[in-house]
Scaffold this active site. Structure first.
Site, PDB file in Angstrom:
ATOM      1  N   ASP A  56       4.581  -9.168 -20.897  1.00  0.00           N
ATOM      2  CA  ASP A  56       4.421  -9.545 -19.499  1.00  0.00           C
ATOM      3  C   ASP A  56       5.726 -10.052 -18.903  1.00  0.00           C
ATOM      4  O   ASP A  56       6.310 -11.032 -19.391  1.00  0.00           O
ATOM      5  CB  ASP A  56       3.343 -10.641 -19.434  1.00  0.00           C
ATOM      6  CG  ASP A  56       3.081 -11.062 -18.012  1.00  0.00           C
ATOM      7  OD1 ASP A  56       2.701 -10.201 -17.221  1.00  0.00           O
ATOM      8  OD2 ASP A  56       3.306 -12.243 -17.689  1.00  0.00           O
ATOM      9  N   THR A  89       4.643  -7.554 -11.966  1.00  0.00           N
ATOM     10  CA  THR A  89       5.840  -8.398 -12.061  1.00  0.00           C
ATOM     11  C   THR A  89       7.043  -7.621 -12.593  1.00  0.00           C
ATOM     12  O   THR A  89       8.153  -7.769 -12.082  1.00  0.00           O
ATOM     13  CB  THR A  89       5.594  -9.620 -12.964  1.00  0.00           C
ATOM     14  OG1 THR A  89       5.082  -9.179 -14.212  1.00  0.00           O
ATOM     15  CG2 THR A  89       4.590 -10.562 -12.331  1.00  0.00           C
ATOM     16  N   THR A  90       6.811  -6.796 -13.609  1.00  0.00           N
ATOM     17  CA  THR A  90       7.937  -6.052 -14.181  1.00  0.00           C
ATOM     18  C   THR A  90       8.465  -5.036 -13.171  1.00  0.00           C
ATOM     19  O   THR A  90       9.680  -4.855 -13.024  1.00  0.00           O
ATOM     20  CB  THR A  90       7.497  -5.337 -15.474  1.00  0.00           C
ATOM     21  OG1 THR A  90       6.835  -6.290 -16.300  1.00  0.00           O
ATOM     22  CG2 THR A  90       8.683  -4.785 -16.224  1.00  0.00           C
ATOM     23  N   ASP A 380      -4.203  -9.797 -15.980  1.00  0.00           N
ATOM     24  CA  ASP A 380      -3.696  -8.683 -15.166  1.00  0.00           C
ATOM     25  C   ASP A 380      -4.849  -7.791 -14.725  1.00  0.00           C
ATOM     26  O   ASP A 380      -4.895  -7.345 -13.577  1.00  0.00           O
ATOM     27  CB  ASP A 380      -2.688  -7.833 -15.966  1.00  0.00           C
ATOM     28  CG  ASP A 380      -1.293  -8.443 -15.963  1.00  0.00           C
ATOM     29  OD1 ASP A 380      -1.076  -9.432 -15.229  1.00  0.00           O
ATOM     30  OD2 ASP A 380      -0.430  -7.941 -16.708  1.00  0.00           O
TER      31      ASP A 380
HETATM   32  P1  ADP Z   1       3.999  -4.495 -14.247  1.00  0.00           P
HETATM   33  O1  ADP Z   1       4.324  -5.871 -14.717  1.00  0.00           O
HETATM   34  O2  ADP Z   1       4.932  -4.039 -13.175  1.00  0.00           O
HETATM   35  O3  ADP Z   1       2.571  -4.320 -13.877  1.00  0.00           O
HETATM   36  P2  ADP Z   1       3.409  -2.840 -16.497  1.00  0.00           P
HETATM   37  O4  ADP Z   1       4.073  -2.891 -17.818  1.00  0.00           O
HETATM   38  O5  ADP Z   1       2.019  -3.333 -16.385  1.00  0.00           O
HETATM   39  O6  ADP Z   1       4.344  -3.570 -15.467  1.00  0.00           O
HETATM   40  O7  ADP Z   1       3.464  -1.322 -16.017  1.00  0.00           O
HETATM   41  C1  ADP Z   1       2.910  -0.922 -14.820  1.00  0.00           C
HETATM   42  C2  ADP Z   1       3.201   0.532 -14.558  1.00  0.00           C
HETATM   43  O8  ADP Z   1       2.664   1.345 -15.601  1.00  0.00           O
HETATM   44  C3  ADP Z   1       2.548   0.986 -13.273  1.00  0.00           C
HETATM   45  O9  ADP Z   1       3.454   1.735 -12.539  1.00  0.00           O
HETATM   46  C4  ADP Z   1       1.383   1.839 -13.769  1.00  0.00           C
HETATM   47  O10 ADP Z   1       1.008   2.824 -12.840  1.00  0.00           O
HETATM   48  C5  ADP Z   1       1.957   2.421 -15.029  1.00  0.00           C
HETATM   49  N1  ADP Z   1       0.929   2.912 -15.956  1.00  0.00           N
HETATM   50  C6  ADP Z   1      -0.146   2.272 -16.437  1.00  0.00           C
HETATM   51  N2  ADP Z   1      -0.889   3.080 -17.232  1.00  0.00           N
HETATM   52  C7  ADP Z   1      -0.237   4.272 -17.266  1.00  0.00           C
HETATM   53  C8  ADP Z   1      -0.474   5.527 -17.926  1.00  0.00           C
HETATM   54  N3  ADP Z   1      -1.528   5.714 -18.704  1.00  0.00           N
HETATM   55  N4  ADP Z   1       0.430   6.515 -17.728  1.00  0.00           N
HETATM   56  C9  ADP Z   1       1.513   6.311 -16.963  1.00  0.00           C
HETATM   57  N5  ADP Z   1       1.796   5.160 -16.326  1.00  0.00           N
HETATM   58  C10 ADP Z   1       0.931   4.160 -16.455  1.00  0.00           C
HETATM   59 MG    MG Z   2       0.948  -4.472 -15.019  1.00  0.00          MG
END
Ligand code: ADP
Ligand code: MG
Length: 512
Positions: A56, A89-90, A380
């Site tokens: 996270d 957040t990321t 989340d």
């Molecule tokens: P954040 O802290 O920004 O939410 P995450 O590590 O949760 O970071 O990543 C979020 C990103 O991952 C989003 O752009 C989301 O659409 C993408 N994502 C989630 N699941 C998938 C998947 N199965 N395939 C591709 N991208 C995905």
């Molecule tokens: Mg996320």
């Protein structure tokens, strides 16, 4: 003329800018590898040796003990994103870092910082609007909420269980507290308890609180219980409580003790007459009263935390009463069950059943590290589902939204006059960092992926979707990879705010 003390340090102009940009980029770089389904985790070790393992972004930055002032502004991006919408957040920090990189490039090309700031602001407005055009048609039903939750949790440490298997409870929780006015996010609590597999995570229709019964011999489990919440002490009958006894003989002492006993018995009887099964008392409970009530199978909790009292009331429909004499029949709440379970500490589970206005996700995991990370993943999921249900707007994930917004900005840039146009284009390029990073984290060549994605987006909607072990350029919506629109808008806003703020600084003066 010297106006600064000898100890203060000053960097100005391009040096200050370069230092700030580097610091901001370094922060973004530190969380970038965690983005998306194939993002890696970080292990953070504190001075005292405490270990946190997490994926996270906000947690990583919070634990990193960053003290460079410019770097801290990027940490704030994560904080404000977490506070406003929870998820993303990321994304926000990665985007802010890339906006800074682009800014650096523009400076090298001799574009004035003020021009960049103006261009970025213009691009931000256009980008937030362009998100509107990516919103997926249709109602937000249970299935979409499940997809939102699963997308938000994919790639997080979920203790060996799949996000899909946890999504049901999370969606239930959100729907349970949804009213006409929206989702009452505060009515969803998360309680963690290591010592069992993550699969044992469950939704409690009510509250879980760290409370033990007033007595060890209390009943530990009640069903169909009538529940009272008393915000007072339970140790004295009103009102002639302070009668003093002048004791000068043995008989008089006996008499006094007898009177005291009777008084407490009367008092106990008054409580019993209320016909309550479980009583949560925020104040003290007299020992004799507690013993007598326990004999009659009343489950009494004393010194109950005021937050707990409030949530028990919310879960059971009980009123919080400040004086025993004021209790009336309809002040009592009802619980399907009240039970105490012993872990390291006693936990009381108060399940209100259908009428409950508050729910708790009881998160289990093998170890503390697993439960902590699972809790963050679940948070989340809850936040994302709340945003989606509240706003009714979802957008494609997997980088598709960022690609579409970037394309819209490039079109928009053509109509922007002056050098700001270059800044708008740079903003569009910065958005590409999201699909590029998703590709990189999935072990693909980011340039090739971007080329494929762009050409696929010419004709339709495409993202870099992870399904099982495969990463493919397909429509994310078809694969159920969707994010709340508000998360994307907020990421654009908070990233722009930090980047433009840093861009304006050309003088750093620090007192030692
Ligand atoms: P954040 O802290 O920004 O939410 P995450 O590590 O949760 O970071 O990543 C979020 C990103 O991952 C989003 O752009 C989301 O659409 C993408 N994502 C989630 N699941 C998938 C998947 N199965 N395939 C591709 N991208 C995905
Ligand atoms: Mg996320």
């Amino acid at each position: 003329m010297f106006v600064l003390s000898e100890d203060s340090e000053r960097t100005s102009g391009e040096d200050a800018q370069a230092a700030n940009i580097d610091a901001g980029k370094a922060v973004a770089e530190s969380v970038r590898t965690t983005l998306g389904p194939r993002g890696m985790d970080k292990m953070l070790v504190s001075d005292s040796g405490d270990v946190v393992i997490t994926n996270d972004g906000a947690t990583i930055l919070e634990e990193m003990d960053i003290d460079h002032p410019a770097a801290k502004m990027l940490v704030e991006v994560a904080e404000s994103q977490a506070e406003d919408v929870g998820d993303g957040t990321t994304t926000a920090v990665t985007l802010a870092g890339e906006l800074l990189s682009q800014f650096e490039q523009l400076l090298e090309d001799d574009i004035h910082p003020t021009t960049v700031v103006q261009g970025y602001k213009q691009a931000e407005r256009a980008a937030v609007e362009a998100v509107d055009d990516t919103v997926v048609d249709g109602e937000i039903d249970e299935e979409t909420l499940t997809e939102i939750v699963t997308t938000a949790m994919t790639g997080k440490g979920t203790g060996g269980v799949t996000p899909e298997s946890l999504a049901g409870d999370i969606v239930d929780a959100v729907q349970r507290v949804e009213t006409e006015a929206g989702v009452d996010r505060d009515a969803i609590s998360i309680a963690t308890q290591p010592g069992s597999s993550a699969g044992a995570t469950e939704l409690i229709e009510g509250v879980i609180a760290e409370e033990s019964a007033a007595r060890d011999d209390s009943p530990r489990s009640l069903t169909d219980a009538s529940v009272g919440v008393l915000d007072a002490d339970l140790d004295q009958a009103e009102p002639d409580v302070d009668a003093e006894w002048q004791v000068s003989s043995r008989e008089q002492l006996d008499e006094a003790l007898q009177a005291e006993r009777e008084r407490l018995e009367e008092f106990t009887q008054a409580v019993l007459d209320l016909d309550v099964d479980a009583l949560f008392v925020t104040g003290d409970v007299n020992e004799q009263v507690a013993a007598a009530l326990t004999r009659e199978d009343v489950l009494v909790f004393d010194s109950v935390d005021s937050d707990t009292a409030r949530s028990v009331a919310k879960a059971t429909g009980a009123a919080q009463i400040g004086d025993l004499d004021d209790f009336e029949a309809d002040d009592f709440g009802a619980a399907d069950s009240v039970r105490i379970e012993s872990f390291d500490d006693d936990l009381v589970f108060v399940e209100g059943g259908d009428a409950t206005e508050t729910v708790t996700l009881f998160v289990r995991g093998g170890t503390g590290h697993v439960t902590d990370e699972l809790e963050r993943a679940i948070r989340d999921g809850v936040d994302a589902a709340t945003e989606a249900a509240d706003t009714g707007e979802i957008v494609p994930g997997a980088g598709a939204t960022e690609l579409a917004v970037a394309a819209a900005l490039r079109e928009e840039a053509a109509s922007v006059e002056g050098r700001e146009q270059l800044a708008v284009e740079a903003f569009a390029d910065a958005l590409d960092v999201i699909p590029r990073t998703l590709a990189q984290n999935a072990g693909q060549d980011p340039i090739d992926a971007l080329v494929d994605l762009r050409s696929a987006n010419e004709t339709g909607r495409a993202g870099l979707v992870q399904t099982g072990e495969d990463t493919e350029v397909v429509d994310p919506v078809g694969e159920g990879v969707v994010d709340p629109a508000s998360v994307k808008r907020e990421a654009i806003r908070s990233a722009t705010e930090a980047a433009t703020m840093l861009a304006r600084i050309d003088d750093v003066i620090s007192a030692e």
